[in-house]
Write an enzyme that holds these catalytic residues in place. Structure first.
Site, mmCIF file in Angstrom:
data_model
loop_
_atom_site.group_PDB
_atom_site.id
_atom_site.type_symbol
_atom_site.label_atom_id
_atom_site.label_comp_id
_atom_site.label_asym_id
_atom_site.label_seq_id
_atom_site.Cartn_x
_atom_site.Cartn_y
_atom_site.Cartn_z
ATOM 1 N N ASN A 214 18.644 89.220 44.090
ATOM 2 C CA ASN A 214 19.356 88.468 45.130
ATOM 3 C C ASN A 214 18.443 88.253 46.337
ATOM 4 O O ASN A 214 17.353 88.818 46.399
ATOM 5 C CB ASN A 214 20.591 89.251 45.594
ATOM 6 C CG ASN A 214 21.767 89.127 44.630
ATOM 7 O OD1 ASN A 214 21.788 88.258 43.768
ATOM 8 N ND2 ASN A 214 22.735 89.999 44.783
ATOM 9 N N HIS B 29 19.168 88.635 32.033
ATOM 10 C CA HIS B 29 19.685 89.968 31.688
ATOM 11 C C HIS B 29 18.707 91.020 32.226
ATOM 12 O O HIS B 29 17.541 91.024 31.836
ATOM 13 C CB HIS B 29 19.781 90.070 30.164
ATOM 14 C CG HIS B 29 20.358 91.362 29.668
ATOM 15 N ND1 HIS B 29 20.817 92.359 30.498
ATOM 16 C CD2 HIS B 29 20.566 91.819 28.416
ATOM 17 C CE1 HIS B 29 21.264 93.362 29.779
ATOM 18 N NE2 HIS B 29 21.124 93.065 28.501
ATOM 19 N N HIS C 183 28.004 83.719 40.292
ATOM 20 C CA HIS C 183 26.778 82.910 40.332
ATOM 21 C C HIS C 183 26.935 81.599 39.551
ATOM 22 O O HIS C 183 25.979 81.106 38.941
ATOM 23 C CB HIS C 183 25.583 83.691 39.784
ATOM 24 C CG HIS C 183 25.236 84.914 40.576
ATOM 25 N ND1 HIS C 183 24.298 84.927 41.576
ATOM 26 C CD2 HIS C 183 25.728 86.178 40.527
ATOM 27 C CE1 HIS C 183 24.210 86.139 42.094
ATOM 28 N NE2 HIS C 183 25.076 86.916 41.478
HETATM 29 FE FE1 HDE Z 1 25.112 90.139 38.354
HETATM 30 N N1 HDE Z 1 26.096 89.158 36.890
HETATM 31 N N2 HDE Z 1 26.316 91.729 38.116
HETATM 32 N N3 HDE Z 1 24.265 91.073 39.959
HETATM 33 N N4 HDE Z 1 23.960 88.569 38.691
HETATM 34 C C1 HDE Z 1 25.854 87.911 36.489
HETATM 35 O O1 HDE Z 1 25.679 87.241 34.261
HETATM 36 C C2 HDE Z 1 27.128 91.931 37.053
HETATM 37 C C3 HDE Z 1 24.567 92.314 40.422
HETATM 38 C C4 HDE Z 1 22.919 88.467 39.563
HETATM 39 O O2 HDE Z 1 21.220 82.654 37.629
HETATM 40 C C5 HDE Z 1 26.625 87.543 35.251
HETATM 41 O O3 HDE Z 1 24.810 85.456 33.205
HETATM 42 C C6 HDE Z 1 27.717 93.250 37.112
HETATM 43 C C7 HDE Z 1 23.571 92.769 41.343
HETATM 44 C C8 HDE Z 1 22.362 87.143 39.523
HETATM 45 O O4 HDE Z 1 22.156 83.007 35.685
HETATM 46 C C9 HDE Z 1 27.372 88.823 34.908
HETATM 47 C C10 HDE Z 1 27.234 93.812 38.267
HETATM 48 C C11 HDE Z 1 22.668 91.743 41.418
HETATM 49 C C12 HDE Z 1 23.102 86.458 38.571
HETATM 50 C C13 HDE Z 1 26.951 89.745 36.017
HETATM 51 C C14 HDE Z 1 26.355 92.847 38.886
HETATM 52 C C15 HDE Z 1 23.116 90.694 40.557
HETATM 53 C C16 HDE Z 1 24.083 87.378 38.058
HETATM 54 C C17 HDE Z 1 27.447 86.295 35.362
HETATM 55 C C18 HDE Z 1 27.536 95.173 38.847
HETATM 56 C C19 HDE Z 1 21.404 91.682 42.275
HETATM 57 C C20 HDE Z 1 22.941 85.007 38.161
HETATM 58 C C21 HDE Z 1 26.707 85.244 34.570
HETATM 59 C C22 HDE Z 1 27.258 96.243 37.984
HETATM 60 C C23 HDE Z 1 20.400 92.634 41.870
HETATM 61 C C24 HDE Z 1 21.904 84.841 37.112
HETATM 62 C C25 HDE Z 1 25.625 85.936 33.941
HETATM 63 C C26 HDE Z 1 21.747 83.380 36.782
HETATM 64 C C27 HDE Z 1 24.995 87.057 37.055
HETATM 65 C C28 HDE Z 1 27.388 91.003 36.072
HETATM 66 C C29 HDE Z 1 25.738 93.094 40.122
HETATM 67 C C30 HDE Z 1 22.404 89.472 40.440
HETATM 68 C C31 HDE Z 1 28.874 88.700 34.772
HETATM 69 C C32 HDE Z 1 28.672 93.843 36.123
HETATM 70 C C33 HDE Z 1 23.515 94.110 42.069
HETATM 71 C C34 HDE Z 1 21.207 86.611 40.352
HETATM 72 O O5 HDE Z 1 26.947 89.344 33.691
#
Ligand code: HDE
Length: 718
Positions: free
Chosen positions: A151, A342, A78
């Protein structure tokens, strides 16, 4: 210490009021970071005008050192995004379900910041990549920040957080040559997918037009996981969160998406910024699906499985409030880049479930902020600060902003009379839902997660014919870029279990055959010692055959607000033909641009001068939703001498956009390749039904623009 009285929350409180760090560039002398006024910002300090620069020049060194450190690590996923401030307004109290105050008090306007993003591309990548879009909302509630980090697609690729690094490594550019940027159409992604049957439902969504939205403002948002709501009595219900855009859900064509990426790779970012600047604020209805605890096992899928939706036909979405984005950030870095979401930022009245993907996310987001923003004090950055006062005994660490007074930084204490106190539940203290857990420690997928295909089939079957064709084409495109044949064959084996015709059509486009025994080639989603038979993916029983809510063909198509319309013309145009159309379109809040061979002014046939907004050099049909060719014999003759107008017309025709012609301009239609694509004697009424307005009628054109696209004009896949 006396407990501080809670400040009353102002209606529509702006985050900027809360920021202590805003600096205006207008009313200050230029200074160093230490406040010293700078006299010369043009020349460094040298030993003689032609001599070497002196190490002593602290002004130069401060400026360049700061510059050298201006970048922070981009988000690992993202990275590319755009955001805006806004408000959330509740429709009616949800007392029966939750005690969260912002979901109970309709007099409060809760400030929000929303960040939209793509997932795979890096910070400078194109907005129009085929990808999932992030839809992350920070609610600054009176009781603390609540982040709904969702999402634009309601399911996910994987069922367990432990697979996330693998998924992301597979989709990111391949590590040896860092190719391709912001694209899933490559070997490593499809290699992984072909071995992960659980991804099939999500694959249907990302290969659909949902992955190439027309605008962030025209996307749905989903919390994806099942969460819990908890009421005053401690009773819990399961909940799924939804955002539904009031402008409907719309997409672009894949060919168009690729071209927009070249013509304006900031297309979505700009679209969001411009809409808010113009005062036409993006709006969504926030909705919930409520599932009582006792219904947890009533479905033919597991509520904890993030690869499943709860079909709206089984549990309707109840709108509970409106989200409006009404203010652009003042500074992209300080706000959009530094915002830290978060899923674990919760308020009392909302809680998690045991969805194993959500559980893993609860660890990941703080960890990522530490590496990205550099300190556990990231909550002190203005965009991340809660509006609820925060008091605790956490101290120090890099870049601490708060100056904590006194000598007590521990609890329990008597020296500070016990302050700050723990809050009782009735005082808003957070208490996790006391769910009964009784199980063995085990690394295993629940058998209730093993139906990997039924909902993929449900999604595919729920699409209109053009939407299904787009999925076939997208899969044929993506797998067409894969160089290893066994990966394509394995994927065809999976597609075959979603829908046989779909697999056959994709196989035909790839010049391959659908494998007859795909089962032996897959199911890698279990541990080394597990009995594979126990974990075979299955196709479960279907609850419903079709869901209207899954097809964008059934979306709202009532408004032309913010649609971009190009009026293509030049000297000798008919002023009336332009004015009438422009007036009607702008009354509907559309954005109208006059496009002519050069910038400056054009002269109408009655001598009126009209300002030109875009020249043929900066204009491109893919940056517009519809085209209008006004009357004026001389103008039309000139347009026929240029390549651009007919190119734009044919391109807009191919992308199924509404196109209108007035009187003399019919000559352009007749000269186009597109007119030859249709049977010669197609009646004007039939043409209007596919978005081609030959009578210059603003009313008919507006009706067509509201429909967005006329996909039936497209050629069918192989
Ligand atoms: Fe994320 N995801 N994600 N994700 N995600 C990040 O956090 C992660 C997942 C989502 O505009 C990171 O600050 C793991 C699902 C959005 O700043 C990180 C897993 C969904 C955004 C991270 C998922 C999301 C992130 C990278 C699997 C939809 C952007 C930067 C367990 C429900 C937020 C950050 C923004 C961002 C980890 C799966 C949505 C690395 C480990 C499912 C919208 O922490």
């Amino acid at each position: 210490m006396k407990e501080k009285k809670k400040a009353p929350i102002k209606k529509n409180k702006k985050i900027e009021d809360l920021s202590l760090n805003t600096v205006s560039t207008e009313d200050h002398f230029l200074t160093t970071n230490q406040g010293l006024r700078i006299n010369d910002n043009q020349n460094s300090l040298k030993a003689g005008v032609r001599g070497p620069t002196l190490l002593e020049d602290f002004i130069l060194r401060e400026k360049i050192t700061h510059f050298d450190h201006e970048r922070i690590p981009e988000r690992i996923v993202h990275a590319r995004g755009a955001g805006a401030h806004g408000v959330f307004q509740l429709y009616k109290p949800l007392k029966a379900y939750t005690k969260a105050k912002f979901l109970n008090d309709t007099t409060i306007q809760t400030p929000v910041f929303v960040r939209f993003s793509t997932v795979a591309g890096s910070r400078g990548s194109t907005d129009l990549a085929r990808d999932v879009r992030g839809f992350a909302v920070k609610f600054y509630t009176e009781e603390g920040n609540f982040d709904l980090v969702g999402n634009n697609i309601p399911v996910f690729f994987i069922q367990d957080a432990i697979k996330f690094p693998d998924l992301i490594h597979a989709v990111k550019p391949e590590p040896h040559n860092e190719i391709p940027q912001a694209a899933s159409a490559h070997d490593t992604f499809w290699d992984f997918i072909s071995l992960m049957p659980e991804s099939m439902h999500m694959i249907m969504w990302v290969m659909s037009d949902r992955a190439i939205p027309r605008s962030f403002r025209m996307m749905e948002g989903f919390g994806i996981h099942t969460f819990r709501l908890i009421n005053e009595q401690g009773k819990s219900v399961f909940v799924k969160f939804h955002f539904k855009p009031l402008l409907g859900v719309h997409s672009v064509a894949w060919d168009e998406a690729q071209k927009i990426s070249g013509k304006n790779s900031d297309f979505h970012r700009q679209d969001l910024f411009d809409a808010i600047e113009s005062g036409i604020f993006p709006e969504w209805e926030f909705g919930i699906q409520i599932i009582p605890e006792e219904d947890e096992h009533k479905f033919d899928f597991d509520l904890l499985d993030p690869t499943k939706i709860v079909p709206e036909e089984l549990v309707p979405v109840t709108p509970i409030g409106k989200l409006t984005l009404n203010r652009n950030p003042d500074n992209f870095f300080a706000e959009t880049e530094q915002i830290a979401f978060h899923p674990g930022h919760l308020v009392s009245g909302i809680d998690f479930t045991n969805d194993p993907l959500l559980q893993g996310r609860l660890f990941s987001y703080t960890d990522t902020q530490l590496s990205r923003l550099g300190s556990p004090n990231f909550h002190e950055i203005p965009i991340n600060r809660p509006i609820a006062p925060s008091h605790n005994n956490q101290r120090d660490a890099k870049m601490r902003q708060t100056i904590n007074k006194g000598r007590v930084a521990y609890d329990p204490n008597s020296l500070s009379f016990g302050c700050p106190f723990q809050a009782k539940i009735k005082e808003g203290g957070f208490a996790s839902y006391t769910e009964k857990i009784d199980g063995r420690k085990i690394r295993e997928r629940s058998p209730s997660f093993l139906d990997h295909f039924s909902q993929a089939t449900l999604f595919y079957k729920s699409q209109s014919e053009p939407e299904q064709n787009h999925i076939i084409n997208a899969l044929s495109f993506e797998l067409g870029k894969v160089t290893v044949e066994s990966i394509k064959i394995r994927t065809l084996g999976l597609l075959n279990q979603v829908d046989k015709t779909l697999a056959e059509k994709v196989a035909k486009a790839l010049g391959l055959k659908v494998p007859t025994k795909p089962e032996t080639l897959m199911n890698h989603s279990f541990g080394a010692d597990a009995d594979p038979k126990k974990f075979q993916s299955q196709k479960g029983k279907k609850t419903i055959e079709k869901s209207e809510a899954l097809s964008m063909a059934n979306t709202l198509k009532h408004s032309i607000k913010t649609r971009r319309i190009a009026i293509i013309t030049t000297d000798g145009c008919d002023e009336k033909s332009i004015e009438a159309m422009k007036k009607a379109l702008t009354e509907g809040d559309a954005v109208v641009k006059i496009v002519a061979p050069t910038l400056g002014k054009i002269k109408g046939k009655n001598g009126t001068f009209i300002d030109v907004d875009e020249s043929f050099l900066t204009f491109s049909s893919v940056l517009f939703d519809a085209l209008y060719f006004p009357s004026g014999a001389k103008a039309v003759k000139t347009l026929l001498d240029h390549m651009e107008p007919l190119n734009a017309l044919d391109e807009a025709y191919r992308h199924c956009k509404p196109i209108a012609f007035d009187e003399d301009a019919l000559e352009l239609w007749n000269a186009s390749y597109s007119s030859k694509d249709l049977p010669k004697k197609t009646a004007p009424k039939e043409l209007a039904a596919i978005g081609l307005i030959l009578n210059g009628s603003p009313k008919e054109f507006i009706k067509a623009i509201a429909k967005h696209r006329f996909w039936t004009r497209e050629k069918k896949p192989v």
